[in-house]
Design an enzyme around this catalytic site. Structure first.
Site, PDB file in Angstrom:
ATOM      1  N   ALA A 106      -4.056 -14.150  -1.697  1.00 38.51           N
ATOM      2  CA  ALA A 106      -5.088 -13.887  -2.909  1.00 38.51           C
ATOM      3  C   ALA A 106      -3.995 -13.136  -3.986  1.00 38.51           C
ATOM      4  O   ALA A 106      -3.061 -12.468  -3.967  1.00 38.51           O
ATOM      5  CB  ALA A 106      -6.060 -12.635  -2.447  1.00 38.51           C
ATOM      6  N   ARG A 108      -4.548 -10.729  -5.903  1.00 41.01           N
ATOM      7  CA  ARG A 108      -4.253  -9.444  -6.247  1.00 41.01           C
ATOM      8  C   ARG A 108      -2.953  -8.949  -5.297  1.00 41.01           C
ATOM      9  O   ARG A 108      -2.633  -7.879  -5.681  1.00 41.01           O
ATOM     10  CB  ARG A 108      -5.445  -8.539  -5.794  1.00 41.01           C
ATOM     11  CG  ARG A 108      -5.850  -8.870  -4.444  1.00 41.01           C
ATOM     12  CD  ARG A 108      -7.273  -7.873  -4.128  1.00 41.01           C
ATOM     13  NE  ARG A 108      -7.608  -8.342  -2.530  1.00 41.01           N
ATOM     14  CZ  ARG A 108      -8.175  -9.160  -2.193  1.00 41.01           C
ATOM     15  NH1 ARG A 108      -8.688 -10.141  -2.990  1.00 41.01           N
ATOM     16  NH2 ARG A 108      -8.682  -9.424  -0.876  1.00 41.01           N
ATOM     17  N   TYR A 109      -2.429  -9.936  -4.586  1.00 35.14           N
ATOM     18  CA  TYR A 109      -1.233  -9.413  -3.823  1.00 35.14           C
ATOM     19  C   TYR A 109      -0.200 -10.110  -4.298  1.00 35.14           C
ATOM     20  O   TYR A 109       1.037  -9.671  -3.796  1.00 35.14           O
ATOM     21  CB  TYR A 109      -1.648 -10.007  -2.332  1.00 35.14           C
ATOM     22  CG  TYR A 109      -2.673  -9.334  -1.662  1.00 35.14           C
ATOM     23  CD1 TYR A 109      -2.869  -8.015  -1.419  1.00 35.14           C
ATOM     24  CD2 TYR A 109      -3.739 -10.145  -1.014  1.00 35.14           C
ATOM     25  CE1 TYR A 109      -3.831  -7.324  -0.892  1.00 35.14           C
ATOM     26  CE2 TYR A 109      -4.729  -9.412  -0.290  1.00 35.14           C
ATOM     27  CZ  TYR A 109      -4.836  -8.187  -0.400  1.00 35.14           C
ATOM     28  OH  TYR A 109      -6.059  -7.668   0.167  1.00 35.14           O
ATOM     29  N   ILE A 110      -0.065 -11.051  -5.188  1.00 34.88           N
ATOM     30  CA  ILE A 110       1.203 -11.878  -5.344  1.00 34.88           C
ATOM     31  C   ILE A 110       1.695 -11.681  -6.763  1.00 34.88           C
ATOM     32  O   ILE A 110       0.430 -11.297  -7.901  1.00 34.88           O
ATOM     33  CB  ILE A 110       1.253 -13.217  -5.065  1.00 34.88           C
ATOM     34  CG1 ILE A 110       0.039 -14.053  -5.743  1.00 34.88           C
ATOM     35  CG2 ILE A 110       1.362 -13.350  -3.422  1.00 34.88           C
ATOM     36  CD1 ILE A 110      -0.006 -15.359  -5.400  1.00 34.88           C
TER      37      ILE A 110
END
Length: 665
Positions: A106, A108-110
């Site tokens: 997602a 928001r994680y990378i």
């Protein structure tokens, strides 16, 4: 009618507007910077946000939405795709796997940021034309001043209205070397290079168009194992495995198991079934699975706001010309900036060293101050690059007393000399822009060539014959009682009178008792009647040995012929039609076929049989009449060659219908 005409015009206008938008602003990349609008907006947003650190992809997507009038998912997908090309965006986190097809984490994680190559070659505000964004709140670039041939470097795919583009990626180093060759007036040729590796046959590649054939790279650790280590263009290990399993279920190849061990490198292991070996399976993999693909590139790009079919070399020459123009503009801007800097430093030197500031100590009127400084500078006009302006005087008046008091004449002179050296160097570079551009490209090559080696191998390979590679896994039966033929007959009706093994690509040659023959494709079930005499798979060099009774003279003829040429489902004849004409003996074999013919007894006859060796008969066409076996009638025929054939039993005499009852006239 009037309303209908208005609606027609409305639809025509709106459709043309929509078509133009999809072509220019969505699907087709620009030839100059190689980018689609969404990619250009992502890169510009990353440049606006750049502070050297990684940014959450979710933040980048949100900022890009200020420029891109579409949903966040389309921006996220485009960013991941752009990052996975490996040139312009540095990644941190799980951006998916181009080999396996796994999706990215997602947003928001990378995290991501511009790569050093992108910062160095894509952005220069002095060379970029900006327009208002869709809501008028921000400025976005019309195109980026790219100094590398991005269109050919990254490739592109897109489907617009009435047209599509499929541009192959090329190797970074080869593109830059081709640019050097272009600047030197030398010929060059470019071929694609795919990030997944594989082997490319570019023999039909037509300068960015035409056709490419791509294969996996595989190895054989042992005779029962095949390992795939590189993939063709656009294929993932999952889709490749699916295609192999589908071919195995269809009976086109036999495997025991298939395992995917891919991580950073591709490793797909195929274990073969019992009795099957790697050498004989490789061609089947190429013929029936995605281990070999045919690609049809189409180099369509936007040039001067219009879509156009182009060639690779044409695009590279245009990009190279644009590079020279951009470098020249940059040098000219730098030269003007240095001249302005020198002019300002020289004015400052004159103003301080000649103590011109003393002349305005007692003046209280600002206009008088300006005119006094202007007049004081007139004697030094020849030492300056250009005439003194009001802005120049304003800058002189802004000099602080502290700076005047600490003024270092020697340091000022050194700075002026350094600026003069820089001006001279740039002026010299501007006289040889081709040499300067070559030096710029060679510098890029020297610093980045190790990061972008060629991954695909160029190699011509032979076309795989699907028929030759197919397994003969179908048992074709003929059931005389019902008159049906096909590979499902045995399952439905039990053992047939004739059988042969074939593949789904084979053609069946059917020969009937009355001399009629035809070739049919492989069928599940097909009615041919009760008079079929011989059937088999069409083989190019198959030799037929035939004895037949010719109805008009009631004599037997012998002939040999090769498998005949044919058009599917068309009927042909081996001899003239007659109600008494019939096939007596038919067997395949190039040599060693022999028969004994029993003749009708005749007065004063020295013998009543003769042996026939087909090896002594010349091979002619299927329609030839052949050679008369004897002037006497034949009663029976016996195969003495020791061969078995579907229409004969070894060594047993074959009575000829009706001949035993015949009497000499």
């Amino acid at each position: 009618m009037e309303v209908r005409g208005v609606l027609h015009r409305l639809f025509d206008t709106n459709f043309l507007d929509y078509t133009s938008y999809v072509i220019r602003d969505r699907a087709i990349p620009d030839v100059d910077d190689g980018l689609k609008p969404v990619q250009r907006r992502i890169l510009q947003t990353l440049a606006n946000m750049d502070d050297g650190r990684f940014h959450k992809v979710a933040n980048v997507v949100g900022e890009t939405m200020k420029l891109h009038p579409h949903g966040d998912q389309s921006i996220f997908d485009a960013l991941v795709n752009l990052a996975n090309k490996g040139y312009l965006i540095d990644r941190q986190g799980n951006f998916g796997n181009i080999f396996t097809g796994d999706q990215a984490s997602a947003a928001r994680y990378i995290e991501c940021r511009l790569s050093p190559l992108a910062k160095e070659t894509l952005f220069n505000k002095d060379l970029t034309e900006f327009v208002e964004s869709y809501d008028g709140r921000m400025q976005e670039p019309v195109r980026l001043p790219a100094k590398v041939p991005l269109l050919l470097m990254m490739g592109a795919e897109g489907i617009a209205v009435g047209m599509a583009t499929k541009i192959m990626p090329h190797n970074f180093c080869e593109l830059l070397q081709a640019q050097i060759a272009c600047l030197r007036g030398q010929e060059f040729t470019l071929y694609p290079d795919f990030p997944r590796g594989g082997i490319i046959d570019a023999s039909e590649y037509n300068h960015g168009n035409g056709r490419l054939r791509c294969r996996v790279r595989l190895s054989q650790p042992d005779e029962k194992t095949i390992v795939i280590t590189e993939l063709p263009y656009s294929i993932t290990t999952q889709s490749l495995i699916d295609s192999i399993e589908k071919a195995a279920k269809a009976g086109k190849l036999k495997i025991a198991s298939i395992n995917d061990y891919t991580a950073e490198k591709v490793e797909v292991e195929i274990k073969l079934a019992r009795g099957v070996y790697a050498e004989e399976t490789i061609d089947a993999l190429y013929a029936f699975t995605d281990c070999e693909l045919s690609i049809s590139p189409s180099l369509v790009a936007i040039e001067e706001n219009m879509p156009r079919q182009m060639q690779v070399e044409e695009v590279l020459r245009r990009n190279t010309g644009l590079l020279v123009k951009n470098l020249q503009t940059e040098l000219q801007i730098e030269l003007d900036r240095l001249r302005e800097k020198w002019h300002a430093r020289k004015l400052e030197q004159i103003f301080i060293e000649e103590r011109l500031y003393k002349e305005i100590e007692e003046i209280t009127n600002y206009k008088t101050v300006l005119s006094t400084i202007r007049e004081a500078l007139l004697p030094f006009a020849k030492e300056l690059e250009r005439a003194v302006t009001g802005e120049d005087i304003e800058r002189l008046l802004e000099i602080k007393i502290r700076r005047i008091s600490r003024y270092d004449i020697n340091r000022q002179q050194k700075e002026l000399r350094d600026i003069e050296k820089s001006i001279a160097a740039i002026s010299k570079q501007l006289t040889d822009m081709v040499g300067y551009a070559i030096g710029y490209i060679e510098d890029l090559l020297g610093r980045y060539q190790d990061e972008f080696p060629r991954t695909s191998e160029l190699k011509a390979f032979d076309e795989v014959d699907a028929r030759a590679a197919a397994l003969s896994n179908l048992t074709v039966c003929y059931h005389r009682e019902s008159g049906f033929i096909g590979h499902r007959i045995k399952a439905e009706m039990g053992a047939g009178e004739m059988e042969c093994q074939a593949s789904e690509y084979d053609r069946l040659l059917l020969i009937f008792k009355d001399g009629l023959y035809k070739v049919v494709p492989m069928v599940d079930k097909f009615f041919v009647g009760p008079d079929l005499y011989w059937m088999g798979v069409v083989e190019e060099k198959l030799v037929f040995n035939l004895l037949y009774r010719n109805g008009p003279d009631n004599l037997v003829y012998i002939k040999r012929f090769l498998a005949p040429k044919f058009i599917l489902n068309r009927e042909y004849r081996l001899f003239e039609p007659d109600k008494r004409s019939t096939v007596l003996f038919l067997q395949t074999g190039k040599e060693g076929v022999r028969v004994r013919a029993g003749l009708m007894p005749a007065a004063r006859a020295k013998y009543n049989s003769l042996e026939v060796d087909f090896d002594e008969v010349l091979i002619k066409g299927a329609g030839a009449k052949g050679k008369r076996l004897s002037t006497r009638r034949v009663r029976r025929i016996t195969d003495i060659s020791g061969k078995k054939a579907p229409q004969d039993v070894e060594g047993a005499p074959l009575p000829l219908p009706g001949l035993d009852a015949d009497k000499e006239e």
